[in-house]
Design an enzyme around this catalytic site. Sequence first.
Site, PDB file in Angstrom:
ATOM      1  N   ARG A  73       0.819  -1.216   0.000  1.00 42.00           N
ATOM      2  CA  ARG A  73       0.000   0.000   0.000  1.00 42.00           C
ATOM      3  C   ARG A  73       0.859   1.276   0.000  1.00 42.00           C
ATOM      4  O   ARG A  73       0.419   2.323  -0.456  1.00 42.00           O
ATOM      5  CB  ARG A  73      -0.956  -0.027   1.196  1.00 42.00           C
ATOM      6  CG  ARG A  73      -2.295   0.605   0.884  1.00 42.00           C
ATOM      7  CD  ARG A  73      -3.382   0.182   1.866  1.00 42.00           C
ATOM      8  NE  ARG A  73      -3.077   0.572   3.217  1.00 42.00           N
ATOM      9  CZ  ARG A  73      -3.104  -0.247   4.281  1.00 42.00           C
ATOM     10  NH1 ARG A  73      -3.453  -1.504   4.136  1.00 42.00           N
ATOM     11  NH2 ARG A  73      -2.814   0.204   5.472  1.00 42.00           N
ATOM     12  N   LYS A 108      -5.127  11.139 -17.874  1.00 42.48           N
ATOM     13  CA  LYS A 108      -5.260  11.923 -19.099  1.00 42.48           C
ATOM     14  C   LYS A 108      -3.960  11.847 -19.906  1.00 42.48           C
ATOM     15  O   LYS A 108      -3.679  10.828 -20.508  1.00 42.48           O
ATOM     16  CB  LYS A 108      -5.674  13.353 -18.745  1.00 42.48           C
ATOM     17  CG  LYS A 108      -6.851  13.427 -17.745  1.00 42.48           C
ATOM     18  CD  LYS A 108      -8.160  12.976 -18.340  1.00 42.48           C
ATOM     19  CE  LYS A 108      -9.269  12.732 -17.330  1.00 42.48           C
ATOM     20  NZ  LYS A 108      -9.672  13.859 -16.515  1.00 42.48           N
ATOM     21  N   ASP A 164      -4.864  21.861  -9.583  1.00 47.47           N
ATOM     22  CA  ASP A 164      -5.131  20.751 -10.504  1.00 47.47           C
ATOM     23  C   ASP A 164      -4.517  21.159 -11.848  1.00 47.47           C
ATOM     24  O   ASP A 164      -5.051  22.003 -12.557  1.00 47.47           O
ATOM     25  CB  ASP A 164      -6.643  20.505 -10.607  1.00 47.47           C
ATOM     26  CG  ASP A 164      -6.973  19.286 -11.467  1.00 47.47           C
ATOM     27  OD1 ASP A 164      -6.172  18.956 -12.374  1.00 47.47           O
ATOM     28  OD2 ASP A 164      -8.039  18.675 -11.245  1.00 47.47           O
ATOM     29  N   TYR A 179     -13.324  21.084 -11.712  1.00 46.06           N
ATOM     30  CA  TYR A 179     -13.841  19.778 -12.153  1.00 46.06           C
ATOM     31  C   TYR A 179     -15.016  19.391 -11.241  1.00 46.06           C
ATOM     32  O   TYR A 179     -14.878  19.374 -10.013  1.00 46.06           O
ATOM     33  CB  TYR A 179     -12.676  18.791 -12.014  1.00 46.06           C
ATOM     34  CG  TYR A 179     -12.933  17.366 -12.399  1.00 46.06           C
ATOM     35  CD1 TYR A 179     -13.287  17.014 -13.692  1.00 46.06           C
ATOM     36  CD2 TYR A 179     -12.755  16.348 -11.463  1.00 46.06           C
ATOM     37  CE1 TYR A 179     -13.477  15.683 -14.037  1.00 46.06           C
ATOM     38  CE2 TYR A 179     -12.939  15.016 -11.806  1.00 46.06           C
ATOM     39  CZ  TYR A 179     -13.308  14.690 -13.084  1.00 46.06           C
ATOM     40  OH  TYR A 179     -13.497  13.375 -13.418  1.00 46.06           O
TER      41      TYR A 179
HETATM   42  C1  LIG Z   1     -10.456  13.789 -15.328  1.00 43.92           C
HETATM   43  C2  LIG Z   1     -10.058  14.856 -14.389  1.00 43.92           C
HETATM   44  C3  LIG Z   1      -9.857  14.565 -13.043  1.00 43.92           C
HETATM   45  C4  LIG Z   1     -10.137  13.197 -12.464  1.00 43.92           C
HETATM   46  O1  LIG Z   1      -9.270  12.222 -12.948  1.00 43.92           O
HETATM   47  P1  LIG Z   1      -9.713  10.663 -12.866  1.00 43.92           P
HETATM   48  O2  LIG Z   1      -8.436   9.946 -13.141  1.00 43.92           O
HETATM   49  O3  LIG Z   1     -10.772  10.459 -13.886  1.00 43.92           O
HETATM   50  O4  LIG Z   1     -10.203  10.414 -11.468  1.00 43.92           O
HETATM   51  C5  LIG Z   1      -9.444  15.576 -12.224  1.00 43.92           C
HETATM   52  N1  LIG Z   1      -9.240  16.830 -12.690  1.00 43.92           N
HETATM   53  C6  LIG Z   1      -9.425  17.148 -13.983  1.00 43.92           C
HETATM   54  C7  LIG Z   1      -9.177  18.542 -14.437  1.00 43.92           C
HETATM   55  C8  LIG Z   1      -9.850  16.175 -14.869  1.00 43.92           C
HETATM   56  O5  LIG Z   1     -10.076  16.507 -16.142  1.00 43.92           O
END
Ligand SMILES: *Cc1c(COP(=O)(O)O)cnc(C)c1O
Length: 394
Positions: A54, A204, A179, A107
């Site tokens: 973990r 992403k 973010d 988001y």
């Molecule tokens: C997709 C996304 C997330 C979340 O990511 P996941 O891997 O789908 O949990 C967070 N912030 C932004 C800006 C995103 O586009």
Amino acid sequence: MKPDTRLTHAGRHPDKYDGVVNTPVYRASTVTFPTVGEMGRRFAHRFDTPYYGRYGTPTTNALEEAVAAAEGAAFGVATASGMGAIAATLLAVLAPGDHLLMVDSVYAPTRKFCDSALSRMGITTTYYDPLVGGAIADLITPATRLVFCESPGSLTFEVQDIPAIAAAAHKAGALVALDNTWASPLFFAPFTKGVDLSIQAATKYIVGHSDAMLGTITTNERALYERLKDTLVMYGYSTGSEEAYLGLRGLRTLSVRLERHQRNALAVATWLAEQPEVARVLHPALPSDPGHALWARDFTGASGLFGVLLHPGTAEGVPAMLDGMTHFAMGFSWGGYESLILPTTGSIPRTACPWPHTGPSLRLHVGLEDPADLIADLRAGLDRLASTPEGSTL
Ligand SMILES: *Cc1c(COP(=O)(O)O)cnc(C)c1O
């Protein structure tokens, strides 16, 4: 070391693996210790060396090291998803009674986490205008512990003045989290702009092939790093080695992929901005975009994700447009090699400042296809939109 060289070499240790280029996939829950003394020593270094699955494996540690280097940070932690990275950041920093300043263009699932999980814990959230800049100082209270930013914002793509926000936050003793998913580690250097904690939904662009869920958090503060790791381990947000391996593999080609995403997206966005059915394109690299000056000052590139506002009164034509697309698929997430399109009408939640556009809206992720094919696909889609009874008034 220049960014591209870092992307190629960071987190790789062929000398440890008989010369093998990539850190292998370690499938591990148990890590064994030869002696009680060694067990104690490993516990003392549990945040940095394998101790229990973990906490991480050599594969997840390699990803953490590589993403930290790519973002210009000393420490990184990997999580099971981008949302896991966001939740871990908020839970590591905030305690009952604390106040959070959250950007209004965040988001949507992050907003839900604040309004449900954090609210139940007695942590209050105030949403702020993404364009607030240094005036964020007026919203900071003695209880404000964290200012959370996302730039450009999800769906609406406003660019935030991160250095001004960070200066005001730090003056009041608050931390700044960002973010940074849209820019990836390559197009915005968070730690030169005053950010304390940078989040990537590595699902992403870092993974880049739509085949794994992964998140990362990076920081320069050892104490924050240990708090993040502790939080991950407590909540079980850690990721597996297979996913970490895919993240590492994606990271090695991030720069060449992003260069093409950027070029293709700009070609498509520039074309879209000239179409009669389009009211506005939300893309900060377009000189006409209200966020362009800040983007040009702080970013070194633009990725493949942007928004499109259609004229009010064309909502009825949107299904006709989207159902018939050939190259653009409809689906969540983005950052893979393929193009995606999503209707975003009515899914832009705002509480601090209203979102004025009343017409339909779309989000596009422009992939690595030839932009001429994508433009032809969009033109045919706009023709379907315009051929509905409503659309014929355009
Ligand atoms: C997709 C996304 C997330 C979340 O990511 P996941 O891997 O789908 O949990 C967070 N912030 C932004 C800006 C995103 O586009």
